[in-house]
Design an enzyme around this catalytic site. Structure first.
Site, PDB file in Angstrom:
ATOM      1  N   GLU A  57       9.620  67.429   7.481  1.00  0.00           N
ATOM      2  CA  GLU A  57      10.166  67.018   8.777  1.00  0.00           C
ATOM      3  C   GLU A  57      11.682  67.139   8.805  1.00  0.00           C
ATOM      4  OE1 GLU A  57      10.201  63.276  11.930  1.00  0.00           O
ATOM      5  OE2 GLU A  57       9.321  62.987   9.953  1.00  0.00           O
TER       6      GLU A  57
ATOM      7  N   GLU B 169       1.155  57.981  28.369  1.00  0.00           N
ATOM      8  CA  GLU B 169       0.091  56.990  28.453  1.00  0.00           C
ATOM      9  C   GLU B 169       0.000  56.263  27.112  1.00  0.00           C
ATOM     10  OE1 GLU B 169      -4.690  56.778  29.233  1.00  0.00           O
ATOM     11  OE2 GLU B 169      -3.548  58.378  30.193  1.00  0.00           O
TER      12      GLU B 169
END
Length: 180
Positions: free
Chosen positions: A120, A139
């Site tokens: 990462e 959401e």
């Protein structure tokens, strides 16, 4: 140029393929010629934004992070989508999470938060000339938006209110960029 510490991949096996994370186990040739195993996570990369308001305060968010089962105080950040430009990602994440858009953007650098087990990278951006247009939370995303002066954020690192690595690294950059 040859790096005497280089480890050469001999084989690779994907051991988990998730929505976000992909875990691999590689056999490598070590610098002394022996072999070893390396397990690691492939990650699509992310951005973190240092949003600076007109009055000099920074915009943070407080968000529950399930792996550690608690809320963290962080700078706005998010995952880079496949093929997405890093600046476009930074602009999107700032607006989605905080409701702000920035007129002026500067890329400051990159950090690697988990070098022992992940590839990462997190690209660090500074955003100024902010104005509020409204958030667009995903959401299931719940956030508290908090404004804080840089000096208070620095104190929050040292008193344990901020422990998130990307935020601490970005604040290090913010101190340099906002010092003058």
């Amino acid at each position: 140029m040859h790096d005497p510490l280089h480890e050469e991949q001999q084989s690779t096996e994907q051991v988990f393929d998730g929505k976000l994370l992909h875990v691999f186990r590689d056999e490598v040739r070590l610098p002394d010629g022996r072999t070893g195993l390396r397990e690691y996570v492939r990650h699509p990369g992310a951005v973190v934004v240092i949003p600076v308001c007109e009055d000099g305060t920074l915009i943070f968010e407080r968000q529950f992070r399930y792996p550690l089962r608690r809320a963290f105080l962080e700078l706005p950040a998010g995952k880079i989508d496949a093929g997405e430009d890093i600046l476009a990602c930074a602009r999107r994440e700032l607006q989605e999470e905080t409701g702000y858009v920035g007129a002026n953007w500067r890329h400051l650098g990159v950090m690697h938060p988990c070098i022992g087990y992940s590839d990462e990278r997190i690209e660090i951006f500074l955003a100024t000339g902010l104005h509020h247009v409204g958030h667009a939370w995903d959401e299931g995303e719940f956030l508290e938006i908090i404004r804080m002066p840089l000096a208070e954020a620095r104190a929050a690192v040292f008193d344990g209110r901020i422990t998130d690595a990307k935020t601490i690294t970005a604040l290090f950059w913010a101190e340099r960029e906002l010092a003058g």
